[in-house]
Scaffold this motif. Structure first.
Motif, short mmCIF file in Angstrom:
data_model
loop_
_atom_site.label_atom_id
_atom_site.label_comp_id
_atom_site.label_asym_id
_atom_site.label_seq_id
_atom_site.Cartn_x
_atom_site.Cartn_y
_atom_site.Cartn_z
N ARG B 11 22.22 8.20 3.41
CA ARG B 11 23.49 7.47 3.23
C ARG B 11 23.22 6.00 3.00
O ARG B 11 23.79 5.39 2.10
CB ARG B 11 24.37 7.63 4.47
CG ARG B 11 24.93 9.03 4.64
CD ARG B 11 25.93 9.08 5.78
NE ARG B 11 27.28 8.78 5.34
CZ ARG B 11 28.19 9.71 5.03
NH1 ARG B 11 27.88 10.99 5.14
NH2 ARG B 11 29.38 9.38 4.61
N SER B 12 22.36 5.41 3.83
CA SER B 12 22.20 3.97 3.67
C SER B 12 21.43 3.63 2.41
O SER B 12 21.68 2.60 1.77
CB SER B 12 21.57 3.34 4.91
OG SER B 12 20.23 3.69 5.01
N ALA B 39 18.32 5.57 -5.78
CA ALA B 39 18.08 5.94 -4.39
C ALA B 39 17.00 7.03 -4.28
O ALA B 39 16.60 7.40 -3.17
CB ALA B 39 19.38 6.43 -3.76
N GLY B 40 16.58 7.53 -5.43
CA GLY B 40 15.52 8.53 -5.41
C GLY B 40 15.97 9.92 -5.02
O GLY B 40 15.18 10.73 -4.52
N VAL B 41 17.24 10.23 -5.24
CA VAL B 41 17.73 11.57 -4.91
C VAL B 41 18.49 12.14 -6.11
O VAL B 41 18.70 11.45 -7.10
CB VAL B 41 18.65 11.55 -3.67
CG1 VAL B 41 17.91 11.02 -2.46
CG2 VAL B 41 19.91 10.74 -3.95
N SER B 42 18.93 13.37 -5.99
CA SER B 42 19.69 13.98 -7.07
C SER B 42 21.16 13.62 -6.94
O SER B 42 21.64 13.24 -5.87
CB SER B 42 19.54 15.50 -7.01
OG SER B 42 20.17 15.99 -5.85
N TYR B 49 26.63 14.23 0.38
CA TYR B 49 26.84 13.35 1.52
C TYR B 49 28.17 12.58 1.47
O TYR B 49 28.74 12.26 2.50
CB TYR B 49 25.70 12.34 1.63
CG TYR B 49 24.49 12.93 2.29
CD1 TYR B 49 24.61 13.65 3.48
CD2 TYR B 49 23.23 12.80 1.73
CE1 TYR B 49 23.50 14.22 4.09
CE2 TYR B 49 22.12 13.36 2.33
CZ TYR B 49 22.26 14.07 3.52
OH TYR B 49 21.18 14.63 4.13
N PHE B 50 28.64 12.26 0.27
CA PHE B 50 29.82 11.41 0.21
C PHE B 50 31.06 12.12 -0.32
O PHE B 50 32.16 11.60 -0.18
CB PHE B 50 29.52 10.18 -0.63
CG PHE B 50 28.58 9.21 0.02
CD1 PHE B 50 29.07 8.26 0.91
CD2 PHE B 50 27.22 9.27 -0.21
CE1 PHE B 50 28.21 7.36 1.53
CE2 PHE B 50 26.35 8.38 0.41
CZ PHE B 50 26.84 7.43 1.28
N GLN B 55 34.27 7.79 -2.73
CA GLN B 55 33.82 7.59 -1.35
C GLN B 55 32.50 6.82 -1.31
O GLN B 55 32.24 6.06 -0.38
CB GLN B 55 33.66 8.93 -0.64
CG GLN B 55 34.99 9.61 -0.32
CD GLN B 55 35.89 8.74 0.55
OE1 GLN B 55 35.44 8.09 1.49
NE2 GLN B 55 37.17 8.71 0.21
N ILE B 56 31.67 7.01 -2.30
CA ILE B 56 30.43 6.24 -2.35
C ILE B 56 30.76 4.75 -2.46
O ILE B 56 30.23 3.92 -1.71
CB ILE B 56 29.56 6.68 -3.55
CG1 ILE B 56 29.14 8.14 -3.41
CG2 ILE B 56 28.31 5.79 -3.66
CD1 ILE B 56 28.35 8.67 -4.60
#
Lengths: 193, 193, 193, 193
Positions: B11-12, B39-42, B49-50, B55-56
């Motif tokens: 999240r952070s 962020a290095g994610v998909s 998460y959001f 919401q992000i």
DNA sequence: AATGAATGAGTTTTCATTCAT
DNA sequence: GATGAATGAAAACTCATTCAT
């Protein structure tokens, strides 16, 4: 229905529609379709006259800045003393035509546009330079060394009041905005005396 | 081995990536893909998460406002007189963490977001109310009737300096911003004396 | 239904669909939608894997040239004399896989594409160079000074027969095409003897 | 004063503009606007005279085929022996007017058009039939049974050389093209002798 | 004879979002 | 916990074509 000489009419109604739509949406996320519909034409026509969405926005920005410049000129024409000149600039900024919600919203969004578009940045920087030099022209005669500080401070305050007009839950009235800037100006002059 | 307790980390880092991307792009026209990549994610994980892009953005805005509030608290903790309290608020606004270009740009764009999103509007209005009441708390002890005028004027000037930091060709330094607000404050106090 | 490792499958079915659609339409005026539909996927997926329509076409062209090169290699592997080598090249050009209507049509249209796309031009020029050098390699051992003339003549005749396969009212059969080139080759060799 | 007798002028300048634009673009992806602009008229006028884009292209194709036919007639008029007749056909194909890049490019693209347009296909097939019968007329007197083979071979080679003129990195000169076809013809005649 | 004005229909491309694994 | 695969929906932009003048 005349079929000739439509171009200037279409252009200006599309510009007006752009400002209205940006004001309504509160952002630049407005489609050419929405703008065209409000102007009563097809999206194809909007592209025909402006070439791209970007150019439509830029034309709208130019329009807003032109209106602002005209208001400033009108106010300055009636000012004869340095103080009146400074007050003229301030009054022009909060004149009804420039301070109405849709216009202010469009203005702010065009600011954001300036982050990504060199021509928009150029237009914005012209506005900022003019505002500053107009304020300075009057303040130099009233304040010795502090003229630039007060000019920058007033310019920032004017922009800040614009933001609040566009975004605050309870936006300041033009009158309130005038009072705040006037009070800053008066205090600065008194202190310098 | 399945990673445990990843949620807060993800999240952070997504929030940080969001602010960085909005800062880089200069606008909210940033895709979830760009944020996720930084962020290095998909992108799927970002949604996981959001829940949504909206919401992000809101989480990023909350993060920025939290940092700001912490800076204010830190500064206020060291102030003992009313004047110091007012100056503390101003200093917090221009503290490095809050006045750095990417942050200011994100901030302004979240302002724009507030035009379209009730939750963003709520967060923004909390900030505006707090800024005003913090300034008023100090000013009431220094200025009799003009406290609200000066508080509103200072708040507007601070916001205006933020805009310029984000958009001006030659943005003001934090120091310059401090000088301008300080000069306004000083003048107002002197006049009242 | 396995959900992983789909990329190569999708890519090749999109390439096949592209060739089929260009063959069907007889021109490059084929939409990504038509290609995607034939491949059984969405247009979005086609863009996801190839980036742009242009890249889809280029991938299809590369595929066709690869098939051709493989056919040539296969034929050459069975040739031991210079004459057999030349005949191998010719046979490869009119092998069923390369001479079938859809393929020939796609081929010709990719030729046209080469007029506007540097990468397509590069691929085409590789094909032309290889064809010439393959023919020359065999002919040099058979014909003294006329090898280049016959190589260029054969290459032109092969391309011309392709055009006719794609466009003629009564296209030549592969067998007929073989006879024509063979007769040219035989006559040239006899004259030189 | 209303211009009279403009129609043939407009038509021919639009046809010339079409060939030039197709040559320039290297494909049929040319808009009526581009053609009209080059011809110095409005798109509306182009439609007024031709009815549709398709008809504009067809008229251009007819123009090209007419020029070709005239060149053939001119060359044939000077030939008296069978061999001279065959050589006349070949020379006509590579005469400057027919072998110049823009023309060849247009030619090839009209070939592609023939895939989708019955009238274009009809025109093309007339050209192919005439070329074949013209060649055969001469060859029958020179070669007994192989006349049709050589006619078809020569026709294919001519078309192949056109392709190369339009697409090759180093297009053959008209002279080189003449040499190649001549060498094929000579070899075939010698062998038959 | 000629054109400016106007648009419907279509095409490429993008992107937030979902889902099976 | 994490992602590759996939798409529906939408948006900018283009263009042949029509029409009133």
């Amino acid at each position: 229905m005349p079929k000739i000489g439509m171009e200037p009419l279409r252009r200006s109604s599309l510009v007006a529609a752009t400002i209205a739509e940006v004001g309504r949406a509160g952002s630049l996320d407005v489609t050419v379709g929405q703008i065209a519909k409000r102007a009563g034409v097809s999206t194809a026509l909007a592209h025909h006259y402006f070439g791209s969405k970007e150019q439509i926005f830029l034309s709208a920005m130019r329009h807003i800045l032109r209106l602002y410049a005209e208001e400033v000129a009108r106010e300055l024409a009636q000012a004869s003393t340095p103080l009146q000149r400074v007050e003229a600039i301030i009054r022009a900024s909060f004149a009804p035509a420039n301070f109405e919600p849709a216009t202010v919203t469009a203005w702010l969004n065009f600011y954001v546009q300036a982050r990504n578009n060199p021509e928009a940045a150029r237009l914005l920087s012209i506005y900022q330079r003019r505002l500053r030099s107009n304020l300075l022209a009057g303040l130099r005669a009233l304040l010795a060394s502090d003229a630039t500080t007060v000019a920058d401070g007033l310019a920032a305050m004017i922009d800040g009041l614009y933001i609040r007009q566009a975004l605050a839950a309870h936006p300041p009235s033009a009158e309130h905005a005038l009072n705040l800037t006037q009070s800053y100006l008066t205090a600065s002059l008194k202190v310098a005396a």
